[in-house]
Design an enzyme around this catalytic site. Structure first.
Site, PDB file in Angstrom:
ATOM      1  N   LYS A 284       0.837  -1.208   0.000  1.00 39.46           N
ATOM      2  CA  LYS A 284       0.000   0.000   0.000  1.00 39.46           C
ATOM      3  C   LYS A 284       0.870   1.254   0.000  1.00 39.46           C
ATOM      4  CE  LYS A 284      -1.686   1.681   4.096  1.00 39.46           C
ATOM      5  NZ  LYS A 284      -1.351   3.101   4.360  1.00 39.46           N
ATOM      6  N   ASN A 285       1.873   1.273   0.872  1.00 41.91           N
ATOM      7  CA  ASN A 285       2.651   2.496   1.049  1.00 41.91           C
ATOM      8  C   ASN A 285       3.631   2.752  -0.092  1.00 41.91           C
ATOM      9  OD1 ASN A 285       1.227   3.013   3.317  1.00 41.91           O
ATOM     10  ND2 ASN A 285       2.872   2.515   4.770  1.00 41.91           N
TER      11      ASN A 285
ATOM     12  N   CYS B  48      -4.889  12.672  12.529  1.00 41.27           N
ATOM     13  CA  CYS B  48      -5.705  11.464  12.458  1.00 41.27           C
ATOM     14  C   CYS B  48      -5.537  10.721  13.770  1.00 41.27           C
ATOM     15  CB  CYS B  48      -5.335  10.605  11.264  1.00 41.27           C
ATOM     16  SG  CYS B  48      -3.769   9.780  11.426  1.00 41.27           S
TER      17      CYS B  48
ATOM     18  N   ARG C 114       0.337  14.769  12.887  1.00 41.38           N
ATOM     19  CA  ARG C 114       0.844  14.562  11.528  1.00 41.38           C
ATOM     20  C   ARG C 114       0.844  15.837  10.663  1.00 41.38           C
ATOM     21  NH1 ARG C 114      -1.251   8.784   9.390  1.00 41.38           N
ATOM     22  NH2 ARG C 114       0.657   8.958   8.201  1.00 41.38           N
TER      23      ARG C 114
ATOM     24  N   ASP D 192       4.512   0.879  11.836  1.00 36.56           N
ATOM     25  CA  ASP D 192       3.330   0.201  11.289  1.00 36.56           C
ATOM     26  C   ASP D 192       3.246  -1.265  11.726  1.00 36.56           C
ATOM     27  OD1 ASP D 192       2.774   2.581  10.071  1.00 36.56           O
ATOM     28  OD2 ASP D 192       3.288   1.932   8.039  1.00 36.56           O
TER      29      ASP D 192
ATOM     30  N   ARG E 246      -8.587  -0.575   4.298  1.00 35.94           N
ATOM     31  CA  ARG E 246      -7.663   0.424   3.743  1.00 35.94           C
ATOM     32  C   ARG E 246      -6.336  -0.218   3.361  1.00 35.94           C
ATOM     33  NH1 ARG E 246      -5.625   4.583   7.384  1.00 35.94           N
ATOM     34  NH2 ARG E 246      -4.340   4.832   5.563  1.00 35.94           N
TER      35      ARG E 246
HETATM   36  C1  LIG Z   1       1.209   6.257   3.033  1.00 37.37           C
HETATM   37  C2  LIG Z   1       2.423   6.000   3.857  1.00 37.37           C
HETATM   38  O1  LIG Z   1       3.483   5.686   3.347  1.00 37.37           O
HETATM   39  N1  LIG Z   1       2.267   6.102   5.178  1.00 37.37           N
HETATM   40  C3  LIG Z   1       3.388   5.816   6.039  1.00 37.37           C
HETATM   41  C4  LIG Z   1       4.234   7.060   6.183  1.00 37.37           C
HETATM   42  O2  LIG Z   1       3.397   8.082   6.707  1.00 37.37           O
HETATM   43  P1  LIG Z   1       3.898   9.590   6.672  1.00 37.37           P
HETATM   44  O3  LIG Z   1       4.624   9.823   5.390  1.00 37.37           O
HETATM   45  O4  LIG Z   1       2.725  10.441   6.979  1.00 37.37           O
HETATM   46  O5  LIG Z   1       4.901   9.598   7.895  1.00 37.37           O
HETATM   47  P2  LIG Z   1       6.186  10.506   8.123  1.00 37.37           P
HETATM   48  O6  LIG Z   1       7.402   9.660   7.968  1.00 37.37           O
HETATM   49  O7  LIG Z   1       6.078  11.731   7.289  1.00 37.37           O
HETATM   50  O8  LIG Z   1       6.013  10.905   9.657  1.00 37.37           O
HETATM   51  C5  LIG Z   1       7.005  10.661  10.616  1.00 37.37           C
HETATM   52  C6  LIG Z   1       6.888  11.685  11.724  1.00 37.37           C
HETATM   53  O9  LIG Z   1       7.235  12.972  11.208  1.00 37.37           O
HETATM   54  C7  LIG Z   1       6.240  13.920  11.492  1.00 37.37           C
HETATM   55  N2  LIG Z   1       6.178  14.880  10.374  1.00 37.37           N
HETATM   56  C8  LIG Z   1       6.035  14.429   9.098  1.00 37.37           C
HETATM   57  C9  LIG Z   1       5.960  15.306   8.052  1.00 37.37           C
HETATM   58  C10 LIG Z   1       6.034  16.688   8.311  1.00 37.37           C
HETATM   59  O10 LIG Z   1       5.948  17.546   7.422  1.00 37.37           O
HETATM   60  N3  LIG Z   1       6.176  17.092   9.601  1.00 37.37           N
HETATM   61  C11 LIG Z   1       6.256  16.227  10.651  1.00 37.37           C
HETATM   62  O11 LIG Z   1       6.391  16.636  11.806  1.00 37.37           O
HETATM   63  C12 LIG Z   1       4.960  13.072  11.617  1.00 37.37           C
HETATM   64  O12 LIG Z   1       3.949  13.749  12.362  1.00 37.37           O
HETATM   65  C13 LIG Z   1       5.479  11.831  12.313  1.00 37.37           C
HETATM   66  O13 LIG Z   1       5.574  12.070  13.701  1.00 37.37           O
HETATM   67  O14 LIG Z   1       5.318   6.777   7.060  1.00 37.37           O
HETATM   68  C14 LIG Z   1       4.918   6.446   8.398  1.00 37.37           C
HETATM   69  C15 LIG Z   1       6.178   6.262   9.212  1.00 37.37           C
HETATM   70  O15 LIG Z   1       6.884   5.163   8.799  1.00 37.37           O
HETATM   71  C16 LIG Z   1       4.045   5.206   8.365  1.00 37.37           C
HETATM   72  O16 LIG Z   1       3.542   4.971   9.650  1.00 37.37           O
HETATM   73  C17 LIG Z   1       2.879   5.357   7.401  1.00 37.37           C
HETATM   74  O17 LIG Z   1       2.218   4.128   7.214  1.00 37.37           O
HETATM   75  C1  LIG Z   2      -0.437   4.898   9.179  1.00 39.14           C
HETATM   76  C2  LIG Z   2      -0.600   4.216   8.054  1.00 39.14           C
HETATM   77  O1  LIG Z   2      -1.015   4.720   6.868  1.00 39.14           O
HETATM   78  P1  LIG Z   2      -1.342   6.241   6.491  1.00 39.14           P
HETATM   79  O2  LIG Z   2      -0.033   6.982   6.467  1.00 39.14           O
HETATM   80  O3  LIG Z   2      -1.893   6.107   5.100  1.00 39.14           O
HETATM   81  O4  LIG Z   2      -2.308   6.771   7.504  1.00 39.14           O
HETATM   82  C3  LIG Z   2      -0.284   2.757   7.974  1.00 39.14           C
HETATM   83  O5  LIG Z   2      -0.169   2.243   6.844  1.00 39.14           O
HETATM   84  O6  LIG Z   2      -0.161   2.113   9.044  1.00 39.14           O
END
Ligand SMILES: CC(=O)N[C@H]1[C@@H](OP(=O)(O)OP(=O)(O)OC[C@H]2O[C@@H](n3ccc(=O)[nH]c3=O)[C@H](O)[C@@H]2O)O[C@H](CO)[C@@H](O)[C@@H]1O
Ligand SMILES: C=C(OP(=O)(O)O)C(=O)O
Length: 419
Positions: free
Chosen positions: A22-23, A117, A122, A306, A398
C-alpha cells in the site's frame, strides 16, 4: 458496516500470498501525474486506499484503469484540475503526495490540508518547507495549501530536521522535473522510497543515492512512460508473521522479502519466532513458547511503527514482559484499551507500553480507530478463547486485501459479517 468474527485457538499452516505494498502503491500512483504516461503498475493491491488515490487522480483529469484480475493499474493523461479536494484528502492523508508532482509539472496546486488522524497530529510542514526551498510560493487559506511555481521549481539542498517518508517522496517527485540539482539530506530510506525512485528512474528521472539517506536528483525536462512492479508489502508480511507467532504453526509468506523485514525478524527471533528466507518467500514458525522481547519503533531500517500494534498483540500472550516504545507517532497506542478488554495486561507510560504477558486472552467485541490497531485486534482474536468481533472493518480494508480469506485459507476460524 462489515465486521470480522474470529474464533480463536487454531494454529495456522500453509501459505499466504503477500501483495504489493500500500505504502508504495500510493506514491507510485501520484507519480503518474509527472508524465503523460502511461505508467503501468503491476502487482497492484486491491485496497480501499488504492481506490481513493485512483479517484483523486481521476478527478484531477487523469485516466486510471485498475484491472483487478491482472493486478495492474494504468495511469495516463494530463491533469485538467489542479485541486485535491477536502473530501478525498480527509479520507486518506497520502493524498498530499499529489502536491509535489502537480506543482513540478503544472506550476500550481491546491491541496486540502490533511489534518491529524487517530495516530497523531501529523503536520505537513516539512513537505511545504522543502517545496519552498525549491522556490515554491505557498499560502495556507481556507484549509487548503495553495502552492505556485510559475516559472518552475529550482533544484535545492534540503536537510530534513526529522525523517519523513511522505515529505521525502513529495520532494523526490518534485525534484525530478526541477531545474538543476536537488540534494535531499537525512531523507527517509524505507523500501517504498527505493521503489518509487526505481520507478521514477524507469520514467527517465536521474536519481543517485537510492537506498541511502542522501538522494541527489538531476532535474530533467520531461518524464515518459514506464512499467513498474510494486514492491511486496513488508507490513502485510510482518503482520502475517505475527499471526503465526500468536496462533502458532508455520506459514510461508509468498513473495515476502526478508531483507525488508530485518528489525521485525530480529525482534520476533528474540521472542521465539523463526523467520527464514526460502525460495518463493519467507517461512515463519513459532518455535516453542513466546518470550517477552522489547521493541522500539524507528525510521527504516529500524522497527516499523506500522508493526507496533501487531507486535504488541503477540507480546500480550508471551511469557514475561516487554517494553514497546513508540518514537514516530505521539498517539499510537489506541489498541491498548481494546487489547486490555480482551484480558491483556498493558500499561502505557508516555511513549512506552509495558506489556506483561498473560497465559490466554478472551474474545470480546472490539473496535479500533486506525488500520494497524484494527489488525492487531484480529491477531489477538486468533489467540483468544471464544469469539472476537472486530467492528469498523473499514480501517482494515484500507490496507489489507481479503484479510479474512487469507487467514481462513491457512486454518483460522474467521469470517466477514456483512450487515
Ligand atoms: C502512506 C504512507 O506511506 N504512510 C506511512 C508514512 O506516513 P507519513 O509519510 O505520513 O509519515 P512521516 O514519515 O512523514 O512521519 C514521521 C513523523 O514525522 C512527522 N512529520 C512528518 C511530516 C512533516 O511535514 N512534519 C512532521 O512533523 C509526523 O507527524 C510523524 O511524527 O510513514 C509512516 C512512518 O513510517 C508510516 O507509519 C505510514 O504508514
Ligand atoms: C499509518 C498508516 O497509513 P497512512 O499513512 O496512510 O495513515 C499505515 O499504513 O499504518
Amino acid at each position: 458496516m462489515d465486521r470480522i468474527r474470529i474464533r480463536g485457538g487454531r494454529p495456522l499452516r500453509g501459505s499466504i500470498p503477500i501483495g504489493g505494498a500500500k505504502n508504495a502503491a500510493l506514491p507510485l500512483m501520484a507519480a503518474g501525474l509527472l508524465s503523460a504516461g502511461p505508467l503501468v503498475l503491476a502487482n497492484a493491491p486491491d485496497l480501499a486506499d488504492v481506490d481513493t488515490m485512483g479517484r483523486l487522480l481521476a478527478q484531477h483529469g487523469l485516466s486510471v484503469a485498475h484491472d483487478r484480475a491482472a493486478r495492474t493499474i494504468a495511469i495516463a493523461g494530463e491533469a485538467t484540475n489542479l485541486e485535491a479536494p477536502y473530501d478525498l484528502v480527509r479520507r486518506m492523508r497520502a493524498s498530499v503526495l499529489v502536491l509535489g508532482p502537480l506543482l513540478a509539472r503544472y506550476g500550481e496546486a491546491r491541496v486540502s490540508l490533511p489534518g491529524g488522524c487517530a495516530i497523531g497530529t501529523r503536520p505537513v510542514d516539512l513537505h511545504l518547507k522543502g517545496l519552498e526551498a525549491m522556490g515554491a510560493e505557498i499560502d495556507l487559506a481556507g484549509g487548503y495549501i495553495h502552492a505556485r511555481a510559475p516559472s518552475g521549481l529550482a533544484g535545492a539542498r534540503f536537510l530534513f530536521p526529522q525523517v519523513s517518508v511522505g515529505a521525502t517522496e513529495n520532494l523526490l517527485m518534485a525534484a525530478t522535473l526541477a531545474r538543476g540539482t536537488t540534494e535531499l539530506v537525512n531523507a527517509a530510506r524505507e523500501p517504498e522510497i527505493d521503489d518509487l525512485a526505481h520507478c521514477l528512474i524507469a520514467m527517465g528521472a536521474r536519481i543517485e543515492g537510492v537506498g541511502t539517506d542522501r538522494l541527489r536528483i538531476e532535474g530533467v525536462t520531461h518524464l515518459g512512460a514506464a512499467n513498474h512492479p510494486i514492491v511486496p508489502d513488508r507490513i502485510e508480511a510482518g503482520t502475517y508473521a505475527c499471526a503465526a507467532a500468536i496462533a502458532g504453526g508455520e506459514l510461508l509468506l509468498r513473495e515476502a522479502r526478508l531483507e525488508h523485514l530485518g528489525s521485525v525478524a530480529r525482534v520476533l527471533g528474540e521472542a521465539g519466532v523463526e523467520m527464514v528466507a526460502v525460495e518463493g518467500g519467507v517461512r515463519v514458525r513459532r518455535l516453542n513458547g513466546l518470550h517477552g522481547a522489547d521493541a522500539m519503533t524507528e525510521p527504516y531500517p529500524g522497527f516499523a511503527t506500522d508493526m507496533q500494534a501487531q507486535y504488541m498483540a503477540v507480546m500480550a500472550v508471551a511469557e514475561g514482559a516487554a517494553m514497546i516504545t513508540e518514537t514516530i507517532f505521539e498517539n499510537r497506542f489506541m489498541h491498548v484499551p481494546e487489547l486490555n478488554r480482551m484480558g491483556a495486561r498493558i500499561n502505557v507510560h508516555g511513549a512506552s507500553a509495558i506489556v506483561r504477558g498473560v497465559p490466554a486472552l478472551s474474545g470480546a467485541p472490539v473496535m479500533a480507530t486506525d488500520l494497524r490497531a484494527s489488525v492487531s485486534l484480529v491477531l489477538a482474536g486468533l489467540a483468544a478463547s471464544g469469539e472476537t468481533v472486530v467492528n469498523r472493518v473499514y480501517h482494515l480494508d484500507r490496507g489489507y486485501e481479503r484479510v479474512e480469506e487469507k487467514l481462513a485459507a491457512v486454518g483460522a476460524d474467521i469470517e466477514r459479517l456483512t450487515d
